[in-house]
Write a protein that holds these residues in place. Structure first.
Motif, PDB file in Angstrom:
ATOM      1  N   GLY A  23       0.783  -1.221   0.000  1.00  0.00           N
ATOM      2  CA  GLY A  23       0.000   0.000   0.000  1.00  0.00           C
ATOM      3  C   GLY A  23       0.818   1.276   0.000  1.00  0.00           C
ATOM      4  N   ALA A  32       2.741   4.526   2.415  1.00  0.00           N
ATOM      5  CA  ALA A  32       3.282   5.007   3.687  1.00  0.00           C
ATOM      6  C   ALA A  32       3.552   6.497   3.564  1.00  0.00           C
ATOM      7  CB  ALA A  32       4.562   4.261   4.063  1.00  0.00           C
ATOM      8  N   ASP A  92       5.588   2.755   8.175  1.00  0.00           N
ATOM      9  CA  ASP A  92       4.256   3.196   8.605  1.00  0.00           C
ATOM     10  C   ASP A  92       3.267   3.069   7.449  1.00  0.00           C
ATOM     11  OD1 ASP A  92       5.291   3.746  11.055  1.00  0.00           O
ATOM     12  OD2 ASP A  92       5.494   5.902  10.721  1.00  0.00           O
ATOM     13  N   ARG A  93       2.997   1.854   7.079  1.00  0.00           N
ATOM     14  CA  ARG A  93       2.190   1.587   5.889  1.00  0.00           C
ATOM     15  C   ARG A  93       0.702   1.552   6.189  1.00  0.00           C
ATOM     16  NH1 ARG A  93       5.884  -3.627   4.878  1.00  0.00           N
ATOM     17  NH2 ARG A  93       7.795  -2.628   4.116  1.00  0.00           N
ATOM     18  N   THR A  94      -0.045   1.942   5.185  1.00  0.00           N
ATOM     19  CA  THR A  94      -1.481   1.681   5.155  1.00  0.00           C
ATOM     20  C   THR A  94      -1.687   0.638   4.073  1.00  0.00           C
ATOM     21  OG1 THR A  94      -2.047   3.939   5.846  1.00  0.00           O
ATOM     22  CG2 THR A  94      -3.775   2.651   4.773  1.00  0.00           C
ATOM     23  N   ASP A 143      -6.682  -4.127   2.360  1.00  0.00           N
ATOM     24  CA  ASP A 143      -7.250  -5.323   2.977  1.00  0.00           C
ATOM     25  C   ASP A 143      -6.845  -6.555   2.169  1.00  0.00           C
ATOM     26  OD1 ASP A 143      -8.400  -3.780   4.931  1.00  0.00           O
ATOM     27  OD2 ASP A 143     -10.373  -3.704   3.966  1.00  0.00           O
ATOM     28  N   THR A 187      -3.944  -1.833  -4.321  1.00  0.00           N
ATOM     29  CA  THR A 187      -3.604  -0.417  -4.420  1.00  0.00           C
ATOM     30  C   THR A 187      -3.443  -0.030  -5.892  1.00  0.00           C
ATOM     31  OG1 THR A 187      -2.443  -0.463  -2.301  1.00  0.00           O
ATOM     32  CG2 THR A 187      -1.906   1.354  -3.789  1.00  0.00           C
ATOM     33  N   THR A 221      -9.211  -0.116   1.365  1.00  0.00           N
ATOM     34  CA  THR A 221      -9.371  -0.345   2.802  1.00  0.00           C
ATOM     35  C   THR A 221     -10.831  -0.163   3.198  1.00  0.00           C
ATOM     36  OG1 THR A 221      -8.832   1.989   3.236  1.00  0.00           O
ATOM     37  CG2 THR A 221      -7.021   0.402   3.377  1.00  0.00           C
ATOM     38  N   THR A 223      -8.678   4.382   1.218  1.00  0.00           N
ATOM     39  CA  THR A 223      -7.728   5.447   1.541  1.00  0.00           C
ATOM     40  C   THR A 223      -7.351   6.168   0.251  1.00  0.00           C
ATOM     41  OG1 THR A 223      -6.845   4.236   3.438  1.00  0.00           O
ATOM     42  CG2 THR A 223      -5.459   5.969   2.509  1.00  0.00           C
ATOM     43  N   TYR A 226      -5.982  14.349   2.075  1.00  0.00           N
ATOM     44  CA  TYR A 226      -6.102  12.955   2.484  1.00  0.00           C
ATOM     45  C   TYR A 226      -7.580  12.652   2.636  1.00  0.00           C
ATOM     46  CZ  TYR A 226      -5.870   8.796   5.452  1.00  0.00           C
ATOM     47  OH  TYR A 226      -6.033   7.543   5.981  1.00  0.00           O
ATOM     48  N   ARG A 227      -8.083  11.675   1.839  1.00  0.00           N
ATOM     49  CA  ARG A 227      -9.497  11.350   1.800  1.00  0.00           C
ATOM     50  C   ARG A 227     -10.349  12.592   1.528  1.00  0.00           C
ATOM     51  NH1 ARG A 227     -10.279   6.808   6.617  1.00  0.00           N
ATOM     52  NH2 ARG A 227      -8.933   5.256   5.679  1.00  0.00           N
ATOM     53  N   GLU A 268       3.254  11.260  11.250  1.00  0.00           N
ATOM     54  CA  GLU A 268       2.117  10.338  11.276  1.00  0.00           C
ATOM     55  C   GLU A 268       0.828  11.050  10.950  1.00  0.00           C
ATOM     56  OE1 GLU A 268       2.336   8.587  15.114  1.00  0.00           O
ATOM     57  OE2 GLU A 268       3.903   7.204  14.556  1.00  0.00           O
TER      58      GLU A 268
END
Length: 228
Positions: free
Chosen positions: A64, A66, A72-74, A77, A82, A97, A102, A175-176, A228
Motif C-alpha cells: 500500500g 506510507a 508506517d504503511r497503510t 485489505d 492499491t 481499505t 484510503t 487525504y481522503r 504520522e
C-alpha cells in the motif's frame, strides 16, 4: 464526459494513454489477481476529474502507501489492492481499505523531488514534498522502465510548474478529500529518513526492502509523530 459510464470513460482513457500500463481493467478496479475490485468503493476511474486522464498506472497487492516512514504503511485489505494513478497534474494513490478506501493525492506542483527504488521483495515510488515523504509501494514485478518513465514524467510536470505561477506550487495536500493538517507545500523543509540512493533507482536495504527509519532534520532526530 460527465454523461459517460465508468466503462466508457475507462476504455477511452486506456486508448488515449501514452503508456500501456493504463488499461480499462485496472481503471475499473480489476486485474488478473482479483476476482472483484481492488477498491472497496468506486473504481479508480471515478476519482478522476472530467478533464483529467492518467498517463501511467502503478499497482500493488500487499504493502500500500506510507507517509513519513516506510514502515508506517497503510496496506490494502487482504482481498483488495492499491492503484497509483499519475495524471498531468497529480499522483493519486488509492488503497482498498474498509470501510472507506484510503485516498491520497499529491499535486505535481507540490513535489520537491521524486525517485524510484527497486528491492528484492517490492519496488517503491518515493515522492517528497517540502514537508512530507510519500512511499507508494509497488508490486515486485513492476517493470523498471515503467518506474523510470513515471518518475521522469512527474519531474517534467514539476519543472513545468516551476516555470509557471509560483503560487501554484503552494497547493494544499489532501487525504481522503480533506486538507492535511499543518502547512502548505512550501512551509516546512522535508525531513529525510536517512536513506541513500545510487541514482539509478536502487537502494541499500534490508531483506524487507527497508532502510534506516531514523528521521533527521538539520542533524537532529525528528519526532516520529510529526510524520504520522
Amino acid at each position: 464526459m460527465a454523461d459517460q459510464s465508468a466503462t466508457e470513460r475507462a476504455e477511452m482513457m486506456a486508448q488515449m494513454a501514452p503508456h500501456p500500463s493504463v488499461t480499462t481493467d485496472i481503471l475499473l478496479g480489476g486485474g488478473p489477481d482479483f476476482t472483484g475490485s481492488r477498491l472497496v468503493g468506486d473504481p479508480p476511474v471515478a476519482y478522476l476529474d472530467d478533464t483529467e486522464a492518467p498517463a501511467y498506472v502503478l499497482t500493488d497487492a500487499k504493502r500500500g502507501l506510507a507517509i513519513g516512514l516506510k514502515r508506517d504503511r497503510t496496506p490494502p485489505d487482504d482481498d483488495r489492492g492499491t492503484v497509483v494513478l499519475v495524471t498531468g497534474r497529480r499522483t493519486l494513490c488509492l488503497v482498498g481499505t474498509r470501510p472507506d478506501d484510503t485516498v491520497v493525492e499529491i499535486p505535481h506542483a507540490s513535489v520537491a523531488d521524486v525517485e524510484y527504488h527497486t528491492g528484492f521483495l517490492a519496488n517503491r515510488l518515493e515522492i517528497r514534498t517540502p514537508d512530507r515523504i510519500y512511499h507508494c509501494w509497488l508490486d515486485r514485478g513492476t517493470d523498471e522502465d515503467l518506474l523510470e518513465q513515471t518518475t521522469e514524467y512527474i519531474r517534467q510536470r514539476l519543472a513545468e510548474s516551476a516555470d509557471g505561477d509560483a503560487d501554484t506550487a503552494a497547493s494544499v495536500l489532501t487525504y481522503r478529500g480533506e486538507p492535511l493538517p499543518g502547512h502548505t507545500a512550501h512551509d516546512t523543509p522535508v525531513a529525510t529518513d536517512g536513506e541513500g540512493s545510487s541514482g539509478d533507482g536502487t537502494e541499500e536495504t534490508d531483506e524487507d526492502g527497508d532502510a534506516d527509519d531514523t528521521v533527521m532534520y538539520r542533524g537532529q532526530p525528528v519526532d516520529r509523530s510529526y510524520l504520522e
